[in-house]
Design a protein around this motif. Structure first.
Motif, PDB file in Angstrom:
ATOM      1  N   PHE A 192       4.489  -0.154   4.664  1.00  0.00           N
ATOM      2  CA  PHE A 192       3.093  -0.316   5.098  1.00  0.00           C
ATOM      3  C   PHE A 192       2.363  -1.400   4.310  1.00  0.00           C
ATOM      4  CE2 PHE A 192       4.314   4.170   5.792  1.00  0.00           C
ATOM      5  CZ  PHE A 192       4.331   4.150   7.177  1.00  0.00           C
ATOM      6  N   TRP A 193       3.120  -2.466   3.981  1.00  0.00           N
ATOM      7  CA  TRP A 193       2.506  -3.536   3.200  1.00  0.00           C
ATOM      8  C   TRP A 193       1.293  -4.127   3.919  1.00  0.00           C
ATOM      9  CZ3 TRP A 193       1.493  -8.405   4.794  1.00  0.00           C
ATOM     10  CH2 TRP A 193       2.176  -8.880   5.927  1.00  0.00           C
ATOM     11  N   PHE A 194       1.371  -4.222   5.255  1.00  0.00           N
ATOM     12  CA  PHE A 194       0.270  -4.822   5.997  1.00  0.00           C
ATOM     13  C   PHE A 194      -1.004  -3.984   5.857  1.00  0.00           C
ATOM     14  CE2 PHE A 194      -2.232  -4.670   9.920  1.00  0.00           C
ATOM     15  CZ  PHE A 194      -2.690  -5.975   9.979  1.00  0.00           C
ATOM     16  N   ILE A 195      -0.876  -2.665   6.010  1.00  0.00           N
ATOM     17  CA  ILE A 195      -2.052  -1.797   5.901  1.00  0.00           C
ATOM     18  C   ILE A 195      -2.601  -1.827   4.485  1.00  0.00           C
ATOM     19  CG2 ILE A 195      -2.786   0.630   5.951  1.00  0.00           C
ATOM     20  CD1 ILE A 195      -1.019   0.992   8.391  1.00  0.00           C
ATOM     21  N   GLU A 196      -1.708  -1.787   3.498  1.00  0.00           N
ATOM     22  CA  GLU A 196      -2.179  -1.847   2.112  1.00  0.00           C
ATOM     23  C   GLU A 196      -2.884  -3.169   1.835  1.00  0.00           C
ATOM     24  OE1 GLU A 196       0.628  -0.813  -0.906  1.00  0.00           O
ATOM     25  OE2 GLU A 196       1.549   0.771   0.300  1.00  0.00           O
ATOM     26  N   ALA A 197      -2.303  -4.272   2.285  1.00  0.00           N
ATOM     27  CA  ALA A 197      -2.918  -5.581   2.051  1.00  0.00           C
ATOM     28  C   ALA A 197      -4.298  -5.661   2.709  1.00  0.00           C
ATOM     29  CB  ALA A 197      -2.010  -6.695   2.582  1.00  0.00           C
ATOM     30  N   LEU A 198      -4.375  -5.188   3.955  1.00  0.00           N
ATOM     31  CA  LEU A 198      -5.654  -5.242   4.668  1.00  0.00           C
ATOM     32  C   LEU A 198      -6.699  -4.379   3.977  1.00  0.00           C
ATOM     33  CD1 LEU A 198      -7.313  -6.183   7.060  1.00  0.00           C
ATOM     34  CD2 LEU A 198      -6.358  -4.295   8.406  1.00  0.00           C
ATOM     35  N   LEU A 199      -6.316  -3.195   3.548  1.00  0.00           N
ATOM     36  CA  LEU A 199      -7.261  -2.318   2.860  1.00  0.00           C
ATOM     37  C   LEU A 199      -7.731  -2.924   1.545  1.00  0.00           C
ATOM     38  CD1 LEU A 199      -5.736   1.235   3.465  1.00  0.00           C
ATOM     39  CD2 LEU A 199      -7.956   0.403   4.270  1.00  0.00           C
ATOM     40  N   TYR A 200      -6.807  -3.455   0.754  1.00  0.00           N
ATOM     41  CA  TYR A 200      -7.203  -4.052  -0.526  1.00  0.00           C
ATOM     42  C   TYR A 200      -8.154  -5.229  -0.307  1.00  0.00           C
ATOM     43  CZ  TYR A 200      -3.317  -1.365  -2.545  1.00  0.00           C
ATOM     44  OH  TYR A 200      -2.490  -0.358  -2.938  1.00  0.00           O
ATOM     45  N   ILE A 201      -7.851  -6.045   0.704  1.00  0.00           N
ATOM     46  CA  ILE A 201      -8.716  -7.194   0.984  1.00  0.00           C
ATOM     47  C   ILE A 201     -10.109  -6.727   1.403  1.00  0.00           C
ATOM     48  CG2 ILE A 201      -9.087  -9.127   2.561  1.00  0.00           C
ATOM     49  CD1 ILE A 201      -6.005  -9.450   2.630  1.00  0.00           C
TER      50      ILE A 201
END
Length: 853
Positions: free
Chosen positions: A659-668
């Motif tokens: 879920f790297w995409f979801i984590e990246a989007l959330l962190y951003i």
């Protein structure tokens, strides 16, 4: 019969209209058809003045922002003929005032040609020597009550305005307001006085052609009422390139202080001033202005008196307090008095000062602030409306009514089986208001005081509740698109209980997760959606005319198509059905694009941040719920996966985090929310709408190229590496000119290559997606495919979440089956999650109580 020459042998004229030729070959008028110099304008004015003759006559002019109307207006003033200026295009007002005042000459358009109808060669009226202009007291109505203005009034106010605005002969002002409206007319007068140019047009600021003409004419200023500034926000004014714009003026009603401050700060950024002004027709136009250097720090004030004028405050029993009272103005621009019949045209000055009817206070810094209103007059969408005049008009039609101004609408209370549509049409014709600004309350009986007089306070209270026996009738879409139904649709999709016809999608906290479903449902209902529908109030969403079968063509927003295509590519590449990668990185750009559209709105700072956190929760909660369920039933995920920090610690087997995409989007998003929660940063992004995200993109290149050697680039999916894509998508949404769009495109072409080693087609996909997002707002799409694209785009996050549990269990099957099953399961989970959210919302609030206003 007694005529003007019996009273005074010298005909009074207005100098700025008489002396046009003094400005020589300077440009006087710019239109879409060409230009006209002052020498040419003066020649046309002189020819028309000769036709009007030397015998003073009352000239009724159908005002319009075109050269013919301007020439007749100036010809009459230069030859000493009083002008009765009525709204062009309003046949009812033209008929009403012609009947009431029996003008000697009527100048109006007829079948596209201007005609000057000389009804008699000498005047039927006694015209006072000082009388120059008659304007309606109530904007666009046909009210017989007129303001009598003198030659000196017009000249003095034009000189005063030109002085405090610093109008130069090189300036060129656009006519954004009607000529018959004193504010719009004052722009014409003050610029002609200084030999400046007029960009003469009847186009709205919402029309792209207006801005094309403004740029081509090297426009330096334009005027706006509060509604104008609403339109400016919608058309992306903040990002426009207007190299010659020096200042903007605002009057015609109160603009909210926070908006004054925002436009003033943007002006400081772009090197232009904002003049907030205060005036009335009875003062020819202007009485006060706020020096532009104070607009950002004192946006609630109307400022100081215009040059030559002065204020005093008369105590008022309902408004006690030091330096508080009714605002009274004195100056050379104060009208001669009112006229209510032709017999009043013989009168000279009957008033020396102007009680404004506004309650004001004088602050310690010497600035005046309006804090209340003494009378019932209301300014609605920049028009001054007399509710009592509306009542009188309805009474003539046999309709008893109570009328009052409320916020930015006119409320009309009637009784019985009244036809609300018919009433709204009558009132719109009387006031010149759009039907959407008129609310009709149908009551069992009109509320009365013990004295028998109408109880206006009770009517006002009825506008805020749903009392039994009250029916709210508001203009709006028809044929299956009733505003009440649209409000319920918004309430259903956005889980809100406070939806009104004044609500907008972004104002209610709508985001990219709900945007697709909302747009598709609305398009099915209305047939077509404007590009800026998500910022429009519900009341302004109207059905499109049904096209011929051969013309029926559906389009889908490019962002929706990219979301749908990207999720198919992501799942398909994971199944190894095909090897087209890059969909997740393209989705990050789309996420930045949607963030800018749905969260960087004109709402209050606090509300925007709250909506952003709600959207973050809308991503995090369904993700954690699903991962927790899978972890409970299997051993596939770790605690780091559940808590969404696997990209920080890495997977135990060294693989790519699921879920790297979801984590990246959330962190951003969390980082952006924290950044914009700082008021100074939020003001920066408002001031530099395009430059701010481009600056963030540049900052993101530090990790994109690993300039400090922190090793982030070794883990491609890391949230530390991809923020530049999100920021670039944000900049794409704020690109308001072709140059800015070109900058975004060039940035993508320059920074994406090399990101993926030996995968050039992956990079081509991302660049191509960026280009579509920037340059192509929508794509043609058959109806069935558009619906499929909408469903996939809506469920894209949920498909991404769940497909890891679906396709491995179908590996023995045909890969296409695994793809379709993954997509279908994700869409199903999206539907379940949405229903669960709405169910929880219903349990909490019992039922959505949609209040239609």
């Amino acid at each position: 019969m007694k005529h003007h020459h019996d009273l005074c042998p010298a005909i009074g004229t207005v100098p700025f209209a008489r002396d046009l030729a003094d400005h020589g070959d300077r440009t006087a008028v710019i239109t879409s058809d060409g230009t006209m110099t002052y020498r040419e304008l003066a020649a046309r004015v002189e020819a028309t003045a000769r036709k009007l003759g030397t015998e003073r006559r009352l000239v009724l002019l159908a005002g319009a922002n075109d050269p013919e109307a301007l020439v007749v207006y100036l010809a009459a003033l230069s030859a000493g003929h009083p002008v009765l200026l009525v709204p062009g295009g309003n046949d009812e007002a033209l008929r009403s005032l012609t009947a009431a005042y029996d003008p000697d000459v009527v100048a109006r358009p007829d079948d596209g040609e201007w005609v000057i109808d000389e009804r008699r060669v000498t005047s039927a009226h006694t015209l006072h020597p000082d009388l120059a202009l008659l304007l309606s007291t109530s904007g666009s109505t046909g009210s017989p009550k007129l303001v009598r203005l003198s030659h000196d009034n017009l000249q003095a106010n034009a000189e005063s305005i030109a002085m405090y605005l610093g109008i130069r002969d090189s300036d060129r002002a656009a006519t954004t307001l009607p000529m018959h409206y004193c504010y719009g007319l004052s722009v014409i007068n003050s610029h002609l006085l200084r030999g400046a140019g007029l960009v003469l047009t009847g186009l709205s600021v919402a029309d792209t052609c207006f801005w094309d003409l403004f740029r081509a004419g090297r426009g330096t200023s334009f005027a706006g009422v509060p509604y104008t500034f609403d339109l400016l926000d919608r058309v992306g004014f903040d990002g426009m390139r207007l190299p010659h714009l020096r200042y903007i003026t605002q009057a015609g009603g109160r603009l909210a202080p926070e908006r004054v401050a925002r436009f003033a700060e943007r002006g400081l950024r772009d090197g232009r001033d904002l003049f907030v002004m205060y005036g009335q027709t009875e003062a020819t136009a202007r009485m006060a202005y706020l020096p532009p250097e104070l607009a950002a720090s004192r946006p609630e004030a109307i400022g100081i008196p215009v040059p030559g004028g002065s204020f005093r405050l008369d105590p008022h029993p309902d408004w006690p307090g030091r330096d508080t009272g009714e605002l009274v103005y004195t100056g050379p621009n104060v009208m001669l008095g009112y006229a209510e019949s032709p017999s009043d045209l013989r009168l000279g000055r009957t008033v020396e000062e102007l009680p404004t009817g506004d309650i004001a206070r004088r602050a310690d810094d010497g600035l005046y602030e309006v804090i209340g209103r003494r009378s019932s007059f209301a300014k609605i969408l920049g028009l001054r409306v007399d509710p009592q005049q509306v009542e009188t008009m309805l009474e003539r039609h046999g309709i008893p009514a109570c009328c009052l101004g409320a916020d930015d609408e006119l409320v009309v209370a009637v009784t019985g089986d009244a036809d609300a549509t018919h009433i709204r049409r009558l009132v719109a014709a009387e006031c010149g208001l759009p039907p959407s600004a008129i609310r009709v309350l149908v009551l069992t009986e009109l509320p009365r005081l013990a004295s028998g007089k109408p109880d206006y306070r009770a009517v006002r209270e009825l506008t805020h509740d749903d009392t039994p026996g009250t029916r709210h009738e508001q203009a709006g879409p028809a044929a299956g698109s009733d505003p009440v139904d649209l409000c319920r649709l918004y309430a259903e999709i956005l889980d809100r209980t406070d939806v009104t016809e004044d609500s907008s999608f972004v104002g209610l906290g709508g985001d990219s997760l709900s945007y697709v479903e909302m747009s598709l449902r609305l398009e099915e209902t209305l047939g077509h959606l404007p590009a800026d529908w998500h910022t429009l109030p519900i009341r302004e969403l109207e059905p499109a005319p049904r096209p011929a079968r051969s013309c029926r063509r559906r389009t889908v927003e490019t962002g929706v198509v990219l979301r749908a295509v990207s999720i198919v590519l992501i799942v398909g590449s994971h199944i190894h059905l095909f090897g087209i990668k890059g969909g997740a990185h393209l989705l990050l750009a789309v996420a930045g694009f949607n963030f800018a559209r749905f969260h960087l709105t004109s709402e209050e700072h606090r509300d925007r941040i709250r909506h952003l956190w709600r959207s973050i929760a809308g991503i995090a909660v369904p993700s954690v719920v699903w991962i927790a369920l899978v972890r409970l039933l299997t051993d596939e995920y770790t605690i780091a996966t559940l808590l969404l920090y696997e990209t920080v610690v890495g997977r135990p087997d060294g693989g790519t985090p699921h879920f790297w995409f979801i984590e990246a989007l959330l962190y951003i998003l969390v980082a952006v929310a924290a950044l914009l929660a700082i008021p100074a940063m939020d003001r920066l992004q408002q001031r530099f709408a395009f430059g701010f995200p481009m600056a963030l993109m540049s900052l993101g290149l530090v990790t994109r190229y690993d300039l400090f050697g922190i090793g982030a680039h070794d883990r491609l999916p890391s949230a530390a590496v991809v923020p530049w894509l999100f920021a670039l998508g944000w900049a794409a949404a704020k690109a308001a000119s072709w140059r800015q769009r070109l900058i975004v495109t060039v940035a993508a072409v320059a920074t994406v290559p090399g990101f993926f080693q030996d995968e050039p087609w992956r990079e081509v996909l991302i660049i191509a997606g960026f280009a579509l997002l920037v340059w192509v707002p929508s794509l043609p799409c058959p109806r069935l495919l558009s619906r499929v694209a909408g469903v996939l785009a809506t469920g894209s996050m949920y498909i991404y979440l769940t497909h890891w549990q679906v396709f491995p269990r179908l590996e023995g099957q045909f890969a296409v089956v695994a793809l379709l099953a993954s997509l279908a399961f994700g869409v199903g989970y999206a539907a379940m999650a949405t229903r669960a959210t709405r169910w929880l919302h219903t349990v909490r609030f019992r039922a959505p109580a949609v209040r239609v206003r």
